[in-house]
Enzyme design. Structure first.
Site, PDB file in Angstrom:
ATOM      1  N   HIS A   9     -24.118  45.159 -72.690  1.00 29.37           N
ATOM      2  CA  HIS A   9     -22.725  44.446 -72.410  1.00 29.37           C
ATOM      3  C   HIS A   9     -22.602  43.181 -73.237  1.00 29.37           C
ATOM      4  O   HIS A   9     -23.441  42.946 -73.809  1.00 29.37           O
ATOM      5  CB  HIS A   9     -22.382  44.164 -70.988  1.00 29.37           C
ATOM      6  CG  HIS A   9     -23.675  43.207 -70.453  1.00 29.37           C
ATOM      7  ND1 HIS A   9     -23.509  41.660 -70.839  1.00 29.37           N
ATOM      8  CD2 HIS A   9     -24.774  43.272 -69.668  1.00 29.37           C
ATOM      9  CE1 HIS A   9     -24.696  41.050 -70.138  1.00 29.37           C
ATOM     10  NE2 HIS A   9     -25.385  42.020 -69.547  1.00 29.37           N
ATOM     11  N   GLU A  82     -28.131  46.119 -63.290  1.00 29.31           N
ATOM     12  CA  GLU A  82     -29.180  45.235 -63.894  1.00 29.31           C
ATOM     13  C   GLU A  82     -30.303  45.239 -62.800  1.00 29.31           C
ATOM     14  O   GLU A  82     -30.101  45.419 -61.638  1.00 29.31           O
ATOM     15  CB  GLU A  82     -28.925  44.059 -64.100  1.00 29.31           C
ATOM     16  CG  GLU A  82     -30.124  43.296 -64.883  1.00 29.31           C
ATOM     17  CD  GLU A  82     -30.666  43.719 -66.203  1.00 29.31           C
ATOM     18  OE1 GLU A  82     -31.366  44.515 -65.958  1.00 29.31           O
ATOM     19  OE2 GLU A  82     -30.476  43.041 -67.235  1.00 29.31           O
TER      20      GLU A  82
END
Length: 169
Positions: A9, A82
């Site tokens: 990202h 994550e």
């Protein structure tokens, strides 16, 4: 064979401040938005069949920017989240360097590697012989590559924000 374009990202406010985000939503900062827009232009001529992202906002936002020129919807999956940093979440990263032992509430490496393998299986099963763009996070992306290359996590170089690595799976 499926071609997986694995992306981290764009930069977030917490990346900038060196705060451990873990599985918090996170928000792209202006730099992260510009990074995603620049990558979107670079990838505009590639014919993607699917765009998949972690279900955390920082990855979804990045993926939506990347999806614009392709007219594709972003599919989300928690498999791309994550690492769960447990009680390290929200803390200043440089202060965590020498903490030993780590708290028990941090997602274990074996659990994360298992999740990374399940993500690769998910892509293979759902997108055979396709070109897939997947937006994840720094540590889970390392785990995906470690599983793919049959290596240890420490052998995989850290990905920069909006860096792309291509895997033929």
């Amino acid at each position: 064979m499926t071609k997986l374009y694995l992306v981290r990202h764009g930069e977030t406010f917490d990346n900038e401040r060196q705060i451990m985000q873990g599985q918090t939503q996170g928000e792209l900062n202006p730099t992260g938005i510009r990074q995603a827009e620049a990558l979107s232009r670079q990838l505009a001529d590639i014919c993607f069949d699917a765009i998949v992202a972690s279900d955390l906002w920082r990855s979804v936002h990045t993926a939506r920017i990347l999806a614009e020129p392709h007219g594709l919807e972003v599919v989300t999956t928690p498999l791309l989240r994550e690492r769960d940093w447990g009680s390290f979440t929200g803390r200043f990263i440089p202060n965590l360097k020498d903490v030993k032992p780590w708290p028990d509430d941090i997602e274990s490496l074996p659990a994360m590697m298992d999740r990374a393998g399940r993500f690769l299986d998910y892509v293979r099963d759902n997108y055979p012989d396709c070109q897939v763009l997947a937006v994840g996070h720094g540590i889970i992306n390392k785990a995906i590559q470690a599983v793919y290359w049959h290596k240890e996590m420490y052998e995989i170089e850290k990905m920069k924000n909006v860096e792309v690595r291509i895997l033929d799976i």
